[in-house]
Design a protein around this motif. Structure first.
Motif, PDB file in Angstrom:
ATOM      1  N   ALA A 270       0.844  -1.197   0.000  1.00  0.00           N
ATOM      2  CA  ALA A 270       0.000   0.000   0.000  1.00  0.00           C
ATOM      3  C   ALA A 270       0.877   1.244   0.000  1.00  0.00           C
ATOM      4  CB  ALA A 270      -0.916  -0.001   1.218  1.00  0.00           C
ATOM      5  N   PRO A 271       0.570   2.240  -0.830  1.00  0.00           N
ATOM      6  CA  PRO A 271       1.454   3.402  -0.976  1.00  0.00           C
ATOM      7  C   PRO A 271       1.523   4.314   0.240  1.00  0.00           C
ATOM      8  CG  PRO A 271      -0.564   3.702  -2.231  1.00  0.00           C
ATOM      9  CD  PRO A 271      -0.573   2.286  -1.759  1.00  0.00           C
ATOM     10  N   SER A 272       0.589   4.173   1.173  1.00  0.00           N
ATOM     11  CA  SER A 272       0.586   5.025   2.362  1.00  0.00           C
ATOM     12  C   SER A 272      -0.148   4.305   3.486  1.00  0.00           C
ATOM     13  CB  SER A 272      -0.113   6.355   2.066  1.00  0.00           C
ATOM     14  OG  SER A 272      -1.495   6.131   1.798  1.00  0.00           O
ATOM     15  N   VAL A 273      -0.014   4.852   4.686  1.00  0.00           N
ATOM     16  CA  VAL A 273      -0.741   4.278   5.821  1.00  0.00           C
ATOM     17  C   VAL A 273      -2.238   4.367   5.593  1.00  0.00           C
ATOM     18  CG1 VAL A 273      -1.266   4.558   8.283  1.00  0.00           C
ATOM     19  CG2 VAL A 273       1.107   4.684   7.487  1.00  0.00           C
ATOM     20  N   ASP A 274      -2.701   5.494   5.058  1.00  0.00           N
ATOM     21  CA  ASP A 274      -4.131   5.646   4.794  1.00  0.00           C
ATOM     22  C   ASP A 274      -4.616   4.596   3.802  1.00  0.00           C
ATOM     23  OD1 ASP A 274      -4.374   7.744   6.540  1.00  0.00           O
ATOM     24  OD2 ASP A 274      -4.203   9.310   4.988  1.00  0.00           O
ATOM     25  N   ALA A 275      -3.814   4.327   2.774  1.00  0.00           N
ATOM     26  CA  ALA A 275      -4.186   3.312   1.795  1.00  0.00           C
ATOM     27  C   ALA A 275      -4.203   1.926   2.437  1.00  0.00           C
ATOM     28  CB  ALA A 275      -3.226   3.351   0.614  1.00  0.00           C
ATOM     29  N   PHE A 276      -3.245   1.672   3.308  1.00  0.00           N
ATOM     30  CA  PHE A 276      -3.216   0.397   4.033  1.00  0.00           C
ATOM     31  C   PHE A 276      -4.490   0.217   4.847  1.00  0.00           C
ATOM     32  CE2 PHE A 276      -2.502  -1.622   8.149  1.00  0.00           C
ATOM     33  CZ  PHE A 276      -2.060  -2.886   7.771  1.00  0.00           C
ATOM     34  N   LEU A 277      -4.872   1.242   5.570  1.00  0.00           N
ATOM     35  CA  LEU A 277      -6.068   1.166   6.415  1.00  0.00           C
ATOM     36  C   LEU A 277      -7.325   0.986   5.575  1.00  0.00           C
ATOM     37  CD1 LEU A 277      -5.158   3.952   8.986  1.00  0.00           C
ATOM     38  CD2 LEU A 277      -5.133   1.475   9.380  1.00  0.00           C
ATOM     39  N   ALA A 293     -23.567 -12.500  14.074  1.00  0.00           N
ATOM     40  CA  ALA A 293     -23.712 -11.451  15.080  1.00  0.00           C
ATOM     41  C   ALA A 293     -23.396 -12.022  16.457  1.00  0.00           C
ATOM     42  CB  ALA A 293     -25.129 -10.897  15.053  1.00  0.00           C
ATOM     43  N   GLY A 294     -22.729 -11.216  17.262  1.00  0.00           N
ATOM     44  CA  GLY A 294     -22.371 -11.656  18.599  1.00  0.00           C
ATOM     45  C   GLY A 294     -21.088 -12.464  18.658  1.00  0.00           C
ATOM     46  N   ARG A 295     -20.488 -12.769  17.505  1.00  0.00           N
ATOM     47  CA  ARG A 295     -19.241 -13.530  17.493  1.00  0.00           C
ATOM     48  C   ARG A 295     -18.043 -12.601  17.324  1.00  0.00           C
ATOM     49  NH1 ARG A 295     -20.718 -18.992  17.771  1.00  0.00           N
ATOM     50  NH2 ARG A 295     -18.545 -19.190  18.503  1.00  0.00           N
ATOM     51  N   TYR A 296     -16.860 -13.153  17.378  1.00  0.00           N
ATOM     52  CA  TYR A 296     -15.657 -12.337  17.562  1.00  0.00           C
ATOM     53  C   TYR A 296     -14.757 -12.271  16.330  1.00  0.00           C
ATOM     54  CZ  TYR A 296     -16.553 -11.730  22.517  1.00  0.00           C
ATOM     55  OH  TYR A 296     -17.116 -11.360  23.718  1.00  0.00           O
ATOM     56  N   LEU A 297     -14.118 -11.124  16.203  1.00  0.00           N
ATOM     57  CA  LEU A 297     -13.075 -10.896  15.220  1.00  0.00           C
ATOM     58  C   LEU A 297     -11.821 -10.475  15.974  1.00  0.00           C
ATOM     59  CD1 LEU A 297     -13.216  -8.963  11.871  1.00  0.00           C
ATOM     60  CD2 LEU A 297     -11.527  -8.293  13.582  1.00  0.00           C
ATOM     61  N   ALA A 298     -10.696 -11.098  15.640  1.00  0.00           N
ATOM     62  CA  ALA A 298      -9.421 -10.743  16.267  1.00  0.00           C
ATOM     63  C   ALA A 298      -8.508 -10.115  15.226  1.00  0.00           C
ATOM     64  CB  ALA A 298      -8.758 -11.989  16.853  1.00  0.00           C
ATOM     65  N   LEU A 299      -7.928  -8.993  15.564  1.00  0.00           N
ATOM     66  CA  LEU A 299      -6.962  -8.320  14.700  1.00  0.00           C
ATOM     67  C   LEU A 299      -5.608  -8.337  15.404  1.00  0.00           C
ATOM     68  CD1 LEU A 299      -6.192  -6.537  12.242  1.00  0.00           C
ATOM     69  CD2 LEU A 299      -6.799  -4.546  13.656  1.00  0.00           C
ATOM     70  N   VAL A 300      -4.643  -9.003  14.778  1.00  0.00           N
ATOM     71  CA  VAL A 300      -3.279  -9.067  15.311  1.00  0.00           C
ATOM     72  C   VAL A 300      -2.436  -8.095  14.488  1.00  0.00           C
ATOM     73  CG1 VAL A 300      -1.313 -10.554  15.843  1.00  0.00           C
ATOM     74  CG2 VAL A 300      -3.642 -11.492  15.889  1.00  0.00           C
ATOM     75  N   LEU A 301      -1.966  -7.036  15.136  1.00  0.00           N
ATOM     76  CA  LEU A 301      -1.302  -5.973  14.387  1.00  0.00           C
ATOM     77  C   LEU A 301      -0.318  -5.241  15.302  1.00  0.00           C
ATOM     78  CD1 LEU A 301      -1.261  -4.556  11.612  1.00  0.00           C
ATOM     79  CD2 LEU A 301      -3.076  -3.048  12.446  1.00  0.00           C
ATOM     80  N   GLY A 302       0.838  -4.882  14.747  1.00  0.00           N
ATOM     81  CA  GLY A 302       1.830  -4.133  15.500  1.00  0.00           C
ATOM     82  C   GLY A 302       2.049  -2.754  14.902  1.00  0.00           C
ATOM     83  N   ASP A 303       2.849  -1.956  15.563  1.00  0.00           N
ATOM     84  CA  ASP A 303       3.149  -0.602  15.096  1.00  0.00           C
ATOM     85  C   ASP A 303       4.369  -0.605  14.175  1.00  0.00           C
ATOM     86  OD1 ASP A 303       1.049   0.311  16.681  1.00  0.00           O
ATOM     87  OD2 ASP A 303       2.354   0.622  18.423  1.00  0.00           O
ATOM     88  N   LYS A 304       4.723   0.572  13.669  1.00  0.00           N
ATOM     89  CA  LYS A 304       5.899   0.699  12.809  1.00  0.00           C
ATOM     90  C   LYS A 304       6.638   1.994  13.131  1.00  0.00           C
ATOM     91  CE  LYS A 304       5.318   2.220   8.622  1.00  0.00           C
ATOM     92  NZ  LYS A 304       4.943   2.407   7.197  1.00  0.00           N
ATOM     93  N   TYR A 305       7.855   2.070  12.678  1.00  0.00           N
ATOM     94  CA  TYR A 305       8.694   3.238  12.923  1.00  0.00           C
ATOM     95  C   TYR A 305       9.211   3.715  11.576  1.00  0.00           C
ATOM     96  CZ  TYR A 305      11.637   6.121  15.951  1.00  0.00           C
ATOM     97  OH  TYR A 305      12.202   7.164  16.637  1.00  0.00           O
ATOM     98  N   THR A 306       8.867   4.952  11.197  1.00  0.00           N
ATOM     99  CA  THR A 306       9.223   5.472   9.881  1.00  0.00           C
ATOM    100  C   THR A 306       9.742   6.899   9.996  1.00  0.00           C
ATOM    101  OG1 THR A 306       7.504   4.115   8.846  1.00  0.00           O
ATOM    102  CG2 THR A 306       8.375   5.948   7.546  1.00  0.00           C
ATOM    103  N   ASN A 307      10.909   7.137   9.400  1.00  0.00           N
ATOM    104  CA  ASN A 307      11.485   8.490   9.354  1.00  0.00           C
ATOM    105  C   ASN A 307      11.525   9.157  10.724  1.00  0.00           C
ATOM    106  OD1 ASN A 307      11.799   8.299   6.531  1.00  0.00           O
ATOM    107  ND2 ASN A 307       9.673   8.974   6.208  1.00  0.00           N
ATOM    108  N   GLY A 308      11.943   8.383  11.735  1.00  0.00           N
ATOM    109  CA  GLY A 308      12.084   8.933  13.070  1.00  0.00           C
ATOM    110  C   GLY A 308      10.785   9.106  13.820  1.00  0.00           C
ATOM    111  N   GLU A 309       9.674   8.535  13.316  1.00  0.00           N
ATOM    112  CA  GLU A 309       8.361   8.702  13.961  1.00  0.00           C
ATOM    113  C   GLU A 309       7.720   7.341  14.206  1.00  0.00           C
ATOM    114  OE1 GLU A 309       3.978  10.787  13.127  1.00  0.00           O
ATOM    115  OE2 GLU A 309       5.563  10.842  11.602  1.00  0.00           O
ATOM    116  N   TRP A 310       7.224   7.181  15.417  1.00  0.00           N
ATOM    117  CA  TRP A 310       6.469   5.972  15.768  1.00  0.00           C
ATOM    118  C   TRP A 310       5.069   6.101  15.177  1.00  0.00           C
ATOM    119  CZ3 TRP A 310       7.928   2.289  19.903  1.00  0.00           C
ATOM    120  CH2 TRP A 310       6.961   1.309  20.149  1.00  0.00           C
TER     121      TRP A 310
END
Length: 372
Positions: A270-277, A293-310
């Motif tokens: 994805a060309p940008s974070v917004d595009a990724f989202l 309905a009433g059941r669960y979704l799990a999202l496993v996701l971590g952060d990133k560090y780019t150009n000196g910014e978390w």
């Protein structure tokens, strides 16, 4: 201190036979009810001592034949702890409460709507985590599991999620199947699973890996090749004889941290974070169409560090999921200790952190959502 690896199977299946005790259900519960009539705590303790000797005696009053049907099975250590709790009660009233609870555990199963956990025997589930910090010293490498695919997640995660949020036979879907970790755990736990993988080469490797996992429960473990942002889950489920799914596990790329392919549809490209989202939102939309309905979704996701910014990619992804009719139920932090990229460069990353004024990533998030 890191939590040791968790069992890869439910307690009754991962416990050695010598750790289990088979008792004649009716005589055992009758004995517990008779104990309620003890005249004093002292008398009760003496009777409990006799009861334990009978339990521990292979030819005792509660011994059962191998083909007996009126049987209750306990973890021996947990049963001993339950009897000790009764014996150390300060009052008969409290002791009778514990006796009644043990009798219910022997006679009745009380499960919820979305899992097989017997709440009358909740203390026996040592394998299931209920806190929000998961510390693993290493990934489970048993059976077909391996760490050769860069970016795959630890099997303990789908194991925990399936144990908490599904019953045996419930359908689990994984739109980012990768090396097949979720599929392997589904096969082990008796949960039919359908995964989707964009990269045909990775999909074929995952199928070969899955073939090495014993199929003792004979449940569906299917891996489709496709783009999860536009995948037709309804048609796929129907083809396999299902109308809906009961759990969705999403472990997408952490944007461009790892380049998995040259495919422009890959979320890692994805060309940008917004595009990724936006692409992540498209996947959630497709999944939500078939999740009950009433059941669960799990999202496993971590952060990133780019150009000196978390970049708080995990929380941005969390907000994206909430937009599609999901309620946030929990946030789990799991340590990120043994990554392929950092395992052999620990000192280098420490130096970089000191120079750059940041902290080295050692965690990721597991966001749990309930579909409204």
């Amino acid at each position: 201190m890191a939590r040791p690896l968790l069992p890869a199977r439910p307690p009754a299946e991962s416990t050695a036979p010598d750790d289990l005790v088979r008792l004649a259900r009716t005589p055992f519960t009758d004995a517990l009810y008779r104990l309620r009539e003890s005249a004093s705590v002292v008398d009760l303790r003496a009777a409990l001592d006799l009861l334990w000797r009978q339990i521990d005696d292979p030819s005792g009053a509660f011994c059962v034949a191998a083909d007996a049907t009126d049987v209750t099975i306990f973890n021996k250590r947990r049963l001993r702890e339950a009897l000790d709790q009764i014996a150390t009660a300060f009052t008969l009233e409290r002791a009778r409460y514990y006796l009644d609870r043990l009798a219910r555990a022997a006679c009745e199963s009380r499960t919820g709507a979305i899992n097989d956990i017997d709440l009358n025997r909740w203390k026996e589930y040592d394998d299931i985590l209920t806190d929000s910090l998961w510390l693993f010293d290493r990934r489970d490498a048993s059976g077909a599991h391996h760490a050769r695919f860069w970016g795959n997640f630890v099997p303990q995660i789908p194991y925990q999620l399936m144990r908490r949020y599904t019953r045996r036979g419930d359908l689990v879907i994984d739109p980012f199947a990768g090396s097949g970790t979720t599929l392997i755990e589904g096969r082990r736990l008796g949960r039919p699973t359908i995964g989707v993988e964009l990269n045909p080469v990775v999909a074929e490797q995952a199928r070969a890996t899955l073939a090495n996992e014993p199929d003792g429960r004979h449940v569906l473990c299917a891996l489709e090749i496709g783009d999860s942002t536009a995948f037709d889950w309804r048609a796929t489920l129907a083809r396999y004889g299902y109308r809906s799914a009961q759990l969705a596990i999403l472990h997408p790329p952490y944007h461009d941290i790892i380049r998995f392919s040259e495919d422009a549809r890959d979320l890692a490209n994805a060309p940008s974070v917004d595009a990724f989202l936006a692409r992540l939102g498209a996947v959630v939309t497709r999944v939500a169409e078939v999740l009950d309905a009433g059941r669960y979704l799990a999202l496993v996701l971590g952060d990133k560090y780019t150009n000196g910014e978390w970049i708080p990619l995990g929380f941005l992804g969390m907000q994206e999921v909430v937009r599609y009719g999901f309620v946030l139920k929990s946030i789990v932090v799991k340590n990120f200790e043994q990554t392929t990229g950092k395992r052999s460069q620990k000192e280098l990353w420490r130096y970089r952190a000191l120079v750059g004024g940041f902290y080295v990533f050692k965690h990721e998030y597991i966001f749990l959502f309930r579909k409204s």
